[in-house]
Design a protein around this motif. Structure first.
Motif, PDB file in Angstrom:
ATOM      1  N   MET A 110       0.524  -1.286   0.167  1.00  0.00           N
ATOM      2  CA  MET A 110      -0.042  -0.031  -0.325  1.00  0.00           C
ATOM      3  C   MET A 110       1.152   1.112   0.191  1.00  0.00           C
ATOM      4  SD  MET A 110      -3.262   1.446   2.503  1.00  0.00           S
ATOM      5  CE  MET A 110      -2.642   0.687   3.887  1.00  0.00           C
ATOM      6  N   GLY A 111       0.349   2.232  -0.368  1.00  0.00           N
ATOM      7  CA  GLY A 111       1.521   3.252  -0.591  1.00  0.00           C
ATOM      8  C   GLY A 111       0.707   4.454   0.295  1.00  0.00           C
ATOM      9  N   PRO A 112       1.701   5.310   0.053  1.00  0.00           N
ATOM     10  CA  PRO A 112       1.511   6.984   0.592  1.00  0.00           C
ATOM     11  C   PRO A 112       0.148   7.225   1.120  1.00  0.00           C
ATOM     12  CG  PRO A 112       3.851   7.310  -0.476  1.00  0.00           C
ATOM     13  CD  PRO A 112       2.858   5.316  -0.985  1.00  0.00           C
ATOM     14  N   ALA A 113      -0.480   7.453   0.284  1.00  0.00           N
ATOM     15  CA  ALA A 113      -2.233   7.629  -0.179  1.00  0.00           C
ATOM     16  C   ALA A 113      -2.975   6.733   0.950  1.00  0.00           C
ATOM     17  CB  ALA A 113      -2.510   7.710  -1.063  1.00  0.00           C
ATOM     18  N   GLY A 114      -2.328   5.808   0.620  1.00  0.00           N
ATOM     19  CA  GLY A 114      -3.412   4.409   2.088  1.00  0.00           C
ATOM     20  C   GLY A 114      -3.103   4.899   3.056  1.00  0.00           C
ATOM     21  N   TRP A 115      -1.635   4.297   3.307  1.00  0.00           N
ATOM     22  CA  TRP A 115      -0.954   4.854   4.962  1.00  0.00           C
ATOM     23  C   TRP A 115      -1.804   5.854   5.682  1.00  0.00           C
ATOM     24  CZ3 TRP A 115       0.834   1.424   8.360  1.00  0.00           C
ATOM     25  CH2 TRP A 115       1.317   0.508   8.279  1.00  0.00           C
ATOM     26  N   LEU A 137      -7.706   1.306   1.465  1.00  0.00           N
ATOM     27  CA  LEU A 137      -7.498   0.779  -0.132  1.00  0.00           C
ATOM     28  C   LEU A 137      -8.146   1.458  -1.330  1.00  0.00           C
ATOM     29  CD1 LEU A 137      -8.071  -2.856   1.129  1.00  0.00           C
ATOM     30  CD2 LEU A 137      -6.607  -2.100   0.074  1.00  0.00           C
ATOM     31  N   VAL A 138      -9.195   2.132  -0.583  1.00  0.00           N
ATOM     32  CA  VAL A 138      -9.776   3.163  -1.783  1.00  0.00           C
ATOM     33  C   VAL A 138      -8.920   4.289  -2.260  1.00  0.00           C
ATOM     34  CG1 VAL A 138     -11.790   4.701  -2.937  1.00  0.00           C
ATOM     35  CG2 VAL A 138     -12.328   1.795  -1.335  1.00  0.00           C
ATOM     36  N   ALA A 139      -8.866   4.709  -0.846  1.00  0.00           N
ATOM     37  CA  ALA A 139      -8.024   5.597  -1.226  1.00  0.00           C
ATOM     38  C   ALA A 139      -6.497   5.426  -1.696  1.00  0.00           C
ATOM     39  CB  ALA A 139      -7.425   6.147  -0.013  1.00  0.00           C
ATOM     40  N   ASP A 140      -5.562   4.552  -2.220  1.00  0.00           N
ATOM     41  CA  ASP A 140      -4.725   3.851  -1.937  1.00  0.00           C
ATOM     42  C   ASP A 140      -5.040   3.821  -3.918  1.00  0.00           C
ATOM     43  OD1 ASP A 140      -1.898   3.070  -2.047  1.00  0.00           O
ATOM     44  OD2 ASP A 140      -2.213   1.317  -2.336  1.00  0.00           O
TER      45      ASP A 140
END
Length: 265
Positions: A35-40, A86-89
């Motif tokens: 998971m990328g920064p946006a998801g985190w 997950l949606v943000a990622d």
């Protein structure tokens, strides 16, 4: 006073455990799917906001215990936090659709469990009802964001309608009046999550997905419209009775929505 402080400390521990489980779920998602920064960032913000708001609400509600029903709702909130991350990622990379659908499906299936647990254990409360309602509303909002990336921004109307209603009630207090029980309203509310989940899973052809989401939006507009009309007519009747009694404007009873808002503050 010491006993109240002990109860409050126990309640705060419950919310802290919930936040810890949320972070653990994010760590599992991050290690398994990169998971990328946006998801985190989104997941951590959700975890902190849930902990902060729920802690404050519990402190003000003066509940003696967190209760099994609220634990179920807190578990649902943890799953919703995972879905949110997950949606943000998904704006940066393709999401693991199977996992996203799985987490959402479990959260939706548990929707009716917390209420049943509360009734069977005699632990129903205004705070619990509000907590459950906010988790449901936020999940629908997140799902509508996800589906809108495929079908268009108009899908956001589904997730935003409840929040628009709450905002409108600030300007028009008559919208806060309690509504009579309605099986149709409950059915429409449950339909939103199912339709958005089905569209997000991409199991149907594009036109079928569009039809499903349009059905969801149409039923929601009908449900909200019917309730607004009923509340408007009811407010006119109350005003008429108040004038007839010569007492002018009168608050007959504290609206249900207002009770839940006060409990959550």
């Amino acid at each position: 006073m010491a006993l109240n402080n002990t109860y409050d400390a126990r309640l705060q521990q419950e919310t802290a455990v919930g936040a810890g489980v949320q972070i653990l779920l994010l760590a599992l998602l991050g290690s398994a799917f990169g998971m990328g920064p946006a998801g985190w960032l989104t997941g951590l913000v959700f975890a902190f906001a849930t902990w902060a708001v729920l802690s404050r609400a519990l402190h003000r509600s003066r509940l003696s215990s967190f209760g099994p029903a609220n634990r179920v709702t807190l578990g649902r909130a943890t799953l919703v936090g995972g879905v949110t991350a997950l949606v943000a990622d998904s704006f940066e990379s393709a999401p693991p659709v199977t996992l996203l659908v799985g987490l959402t499906a479990v959260a939706l299936l548990l929707d009716g469990v917390d209420g049943k647990v509360a009734r069977r254990t005699g632990t129903s409360s205004a705070l619990g009802a509000r907590f459950d309602m906010e988790v449901d509303a936020f999940l629908i909002l997140v799902l509508s964001v996800y589906v809108s990336t495929r079908l268009g921004p108009w899908v956001l109307l589904i997730g935003g309608m409840r929040y628009a209603f709450v905002a409108a009630a600030r300007v028009a207090p008559w919208l806060n009046a309690p509504l009579p029980p309605s099986f149709a309203r409950k059915t429409v509310a449950a339909l939103q999550g199912v339709c958005l989940l089905l569209a997000g899973a991409d199991l149907l052809p594009p036109l079928a997905n569009l039809a499903v989401v349009l059905l969801s939006l149409g039923s929601l507009v009908w449900s909200f419209g019917r309730d607004v009309v009923w509340l408007w007519r009811n407010s006119l009747m109350d005003d008429g009775r108040s004038v007839a009694n010569g007492v002018g404007e009168q608050v007959v009873g504290e609206p249900l929505v207002r009770e839940l808002e006060l409990a959550a503050r």
